[in-house]
Design a protein around this motif. Structure first.
Motif, PDB file in Angstrom:
ATOM      1  N   ASN A  42     141.572  48.335   1.187  1.00 52.29           N
ATOM      2  CA  ASN A  42     140.608  47.733   2.106  1.00 52.29           C
ATOM      3  C   ASN A  42     139.328  48.539   2.037  1.00 52.29           C
ATOM      4  O   ASN A  42     139.361  49.763   1.862  1.00 52.29           O
ATOM      5  N   TRP A  43     138.198  47.853   2.187  1.00 46.66           N
ATOM      6  CA  TRP A  43     136.900  48.498   2.036  1.00 46.66           C
ATOM      7  C   TRP A  43     136.105  48.346   3.323  1.00 46.66           C
ATOM      8  O   TRP A  43     135.767  47.234   3.712  1.00 46.66           O
ATOM      9  N   THR A  44     135.808  49.468   3.948  1.00 50.03           N
ATOM     10  CA  THR A  44     134.940  49.461   5.120  1.00 50.03           C
ATOM     11  C   THR A  44     133.527  49.685   4.618  1.00 50.03           C
ATOM     12  O   THR A  44     133.212  50.751   4.075  1.00 50.03           O
ATOM     13  N   VAL A  45     132.708  48.659   4.778  1.00 51.65           N
ATOM     14  CA  VAL A  45     131.344  48.722   4.250  1.00 51.65           C
ATOM     15  C   VAL A  45     130.382  48.337   5.370  1.00 51.65           C
ATOM     16  O   VAL A  45     130.634  47.405   6.124  1.00 51.65           O
ATOM     17  N   SER A  46     129.293  49.091   5.491  1.00 51.11           N
ATOM     18  CA  SER A  46     128.311  48.814   6.533  1.00 51.11           C
ATOM     19  C   SER A  46     127.413  47.652   6.127  1.00 51.11           C
ATOM     20  O   SER A  46     127.286  47.335   4.943  1.00 51.11           O
ATOM     21  N   THR A  47     126.775  47.037   7.106  1.00 53.91           N
ATOM     22  CA  THR A  47     125.914  45.892   6.811  1.00 53.91           C
ATOM     23  C   THR A  47     124.684  46.290   6.008  1.00 53.91           C
ATOM     24  O   THR A  47     124.150  45.479   5.259  1.00 53.91           O
ATOM     25  N   ASP A  48     124.238  47.548   6.146  1.00 55.53           N
ATOM     26  CA  ASP A  48     123.071  47.982   5.376  1.00 55.53           C
ATOM     27  C   ASP A  48     123.457  48.667   4.068  1.00 55.53           C
ATOM     28  O   ASP A  48     122.608  49.157   3.349  1.00 55.53           O
ATOM     29  N   MET A  49     124.715  48.702   3.717  1.00 52.43           N
ATOM     30  CA  MET A  49     125.276  49.188   2.462  1.00 52.43           C
ATOM     31  C   MET A  49     124.510  50.369   1.855  1.00 52.43           C
ATOM     32  O   MET A  49     123.463  50.203   1.248  1.00 52.43           O
ATOM     33  N   GLY A  50     125.093  51.543   2.008  1.00 53.73           N
ATOM     34  CA  GLY A  50     124.505  52.759   1.445  1.00 53.73           C
ATOM     35  C   GLY A  50     125.476  53.445   0.501  1.00 53.73           C
ATOM     36  O   GLY A  50     126.610  53.007   0.302  1.00 53.73           O
ATOM     37  N   VAL A  51     125.052  54.535  -0.071  1.00 57.15           N
ATOM     38  CA  VAL A  51     125.851  55.271  -1.039  1.00 57.15           C
ATOM     39  C   VAL A  51     127.205  55.672  -0.453  1.00 57.15           C
ATOM     40  O   VAL A  51     128.227  55.609  -1.136  1.00 57.15           O
ATOM     41  N   ASP A  52     127.240  56.073   0.804  1.00 57.51           N
ATOM     42  CA  ASP A  52     128.496  56.495   1.435  1.00 57.51           C
ATOM     43  C   ASP A  52     129.547  55.390   1.424  1.00 57.51           C
ATOM     44  O   ASP A  52     130.746  55.682   1.398  1.00 57.51           O
ATOM     45  N   ASP A  53     129.127  54.140   1.445  1.00 60.32           N
ATOM     46  CA  ASP A  53     130.075  53.020   1.405  1.00 60.32           C
ATOM     47  C   ASP A  53     130.838  52.969   0.079  1.00 60.32           C
ATOM     48  O   ASP A  53     131.890  52.347  -0.004  1.00 60.32           O
ATOM     49  N   PHE A  54     130.327  53.621  -0.924  1.00 61.39           N
ATOM     50  CA  PHE A  54     130.935  53.586  -2.249  1.00 61.39           C
ATOM     51  C   PHE A  54     131.828  54.801  -2.526  1.00 61.39           C
ATOM     52  O   PHE A  54     132.236  55.025  -3.661  1.00 61.39           O
ATOM     53  N   ALA A  55     132.150  55.564  -1.489  1.00 59.50           N
ATOM     54  CA  ALA A  55     132.957  56.783  -1.651  1.00 59.50           C
ATOM     55  C   ALA A  55     134.260  56.544  -2.419  1.00 59.50           C
ATOM     56  O   ALA A  55     134.592  57.343  -3.306  1.00 59.50           O
ATOM     57  N   PRO A  56     135.036  55.471  -2.131  1.00 55.85           N
ATOM     58  CA  PRO A  56     136.277  55.275  -2.897  1.00 55.85           C
ATOM     59  C   PRO A  56     136.014  55.069  -4.393  1.00 55.85           C
ATOM     60  O   PRO A  56     136.813  55.487  -5.237  1.00 55.85           O
ATOM     61  N   LEU A  57     134.906  54.451  -4.729  1.00 55.06           N
ATOM     62  CA  LEU A  57     134.557  54.237  -6.136  1.00 55.06           C
ATOM     63  C   LEU A  57     134.002  55.509  -6.761  1.00 55.06           C
ATOM     64  O   LEU A  57     134.314  55.830  -7.913  1.00 55.06           O
ATOM     65  N   LEU A  58     133.198  56.236  -6.011  1.00 54.95           N
ATOM     66  CA  LEU A  58     132.649  57.486  -6.523  1.00 54.95           C
ATOM     67  C   LEU A  58     133.755  58.490  -6.819  1.00 54.95           C
ATOM     68  O   LEU A  58     133.666  59.247  -7.785  1.00 54.95           O
ATOM     69  N   ALA A  59     134.810  58.462  -6.009  1.00 56.61           N
ATOM     70  CA  ALA A  59     135.934  59.377  -6.230  1.00 56.61           C
ATOM     71  C   ALA A  59     136.638  59.104  -7.552  1.00 56.61           C
ATOM     72  O   ALA A  59     137.275  59.991  -8.112  1.00 56.61           O
ATOM     73  N   ARG A  60     136.516  57.878  -8.049  1.00 63.95           N
ATOM     74  CA  ARG A  60     137.183  57.515  -9.306  1.00 63.95           C
ATOM     75  C   ARG A  60     136.179  57.154 -10.407  1.00 63.95           C
ATOM     76  O   ARG A  60     136.536  56.521 -11.398  1.00 63.95           O
ATOM     77  N   ALA A  61     134.936  57.560 -10.243  1.00 65.93           N
ATOM     78  CA  ALA A  61     133.874  57.184 -11.186  1.00 65.93           C
ATOM     79  C   ALA A  61     134.207  57.542 -12.626  1.00 65.93           C
ATOM     80  O   ALA A  61     133.897  56.782 -13.547  1.00 65.93           O
ATOM     81  N   SER A  62     134.849  58.660 -12.845  1.00 65.27           N
ATOM     82  CA  SER A  62     135.159  59.078 -14.219  1.00 65.27           C
ATOM     83  C   SER A  62     136.204  58.171 -14.873  1.00 65.27           C
ATOM     84  O   SER A  62     136.357  58.184 -16.090  1.00 65.27           O
ATOM     85  N   GLU A  63     136.918  57.373 -14.079  1.00 64.67           N
ATOM     86  CA  GLU A  63     137.942  56.456 -14.591  1.00 64.67           C
ATOM     87  C   GLU A  63     137.389  55.060 -14.865  1.00 64.67           C
ATOM     88  O   GLU A  63     138.128  54.199 -15.351  1.00 64.67           O
ATOM     89  N   LEU A  64     136.110  54.827 -14.538  1.00 68.09           N
ATOM     90  CA  LEU A  64     135.559  53.467 -14.574  1.00 68.09           C
ATOM     91  C   LEU A  64     134.385  53.360 -15.535  1.00 68.09           C
ATOM     92  O   LEU A  64     133.504  54.219 -15.549  1.00 68.09           O
TER      93      LEU A  64
END
Length: 122
Positions: A42-64
């Motif tokens: 599940n993804w908790t994302v703010s209405t103004d969408m900032g970098v912090d909203d992408f934390a789950p993806l940033l944690a796995r950036a090297s895999e993507l």
């Protein structure tokens, strides 16, 4: 002749999306989700969408190799600053409507690509 792509066992496949939900590999998820080939969260994302909203993806950036960002029913490019910040942190993000992101994710994942889809509901 079977023309369906071979999909690894346990891989996450987006089967359907509608009315604020997603069905992924037989499980229904309410609201926004991030789909990785090996799991859906599940993804908790703010209405103004900032970098912090992408934390789950940033944690796995090297895999993507690519992240598909499904922005709902329409497409509006996020601010340049957000796109640049994600790229600077190692995320290559393609922005599209949610339907296109679902379809593209399934194709790329079936091809064995290192892909994730961050999806806002329709």
């Amino acid at each position: 002749m079977d023309v369906t792509p071979l999909v690894p066992s346990g891989a996450q496949i987006i089967q359907a999306y509608a009315d604020g939900t997603f069905r992924i590999s037989g499980t229904v998820h309410d609201g926004a989700v991030i789909v990785f080939p090996d799991q859906t969260v599940n993804w908790t994302v703010s209405t103004d969408m900032g970098v912090d909203d992408f934390a789950p993806l940033l944690a796995r950036a090297s895999e993507l190799d690519v992240v598909l960002l499904g922005l709902g029913a329409g497409v509006a490019n996020p601010p340049f600053e957000l796109r640049r910040a994600l790229k600077d942190r190692g995320l290559a993000v393609d922005f599209m409507d949610t339907g296109a992101a679902c379809r593209t994710y399934n194709v790329l994942m079936a091809e064995g690509r290192r892909v994730a889809a961050a999806l806002l509901p329709v």
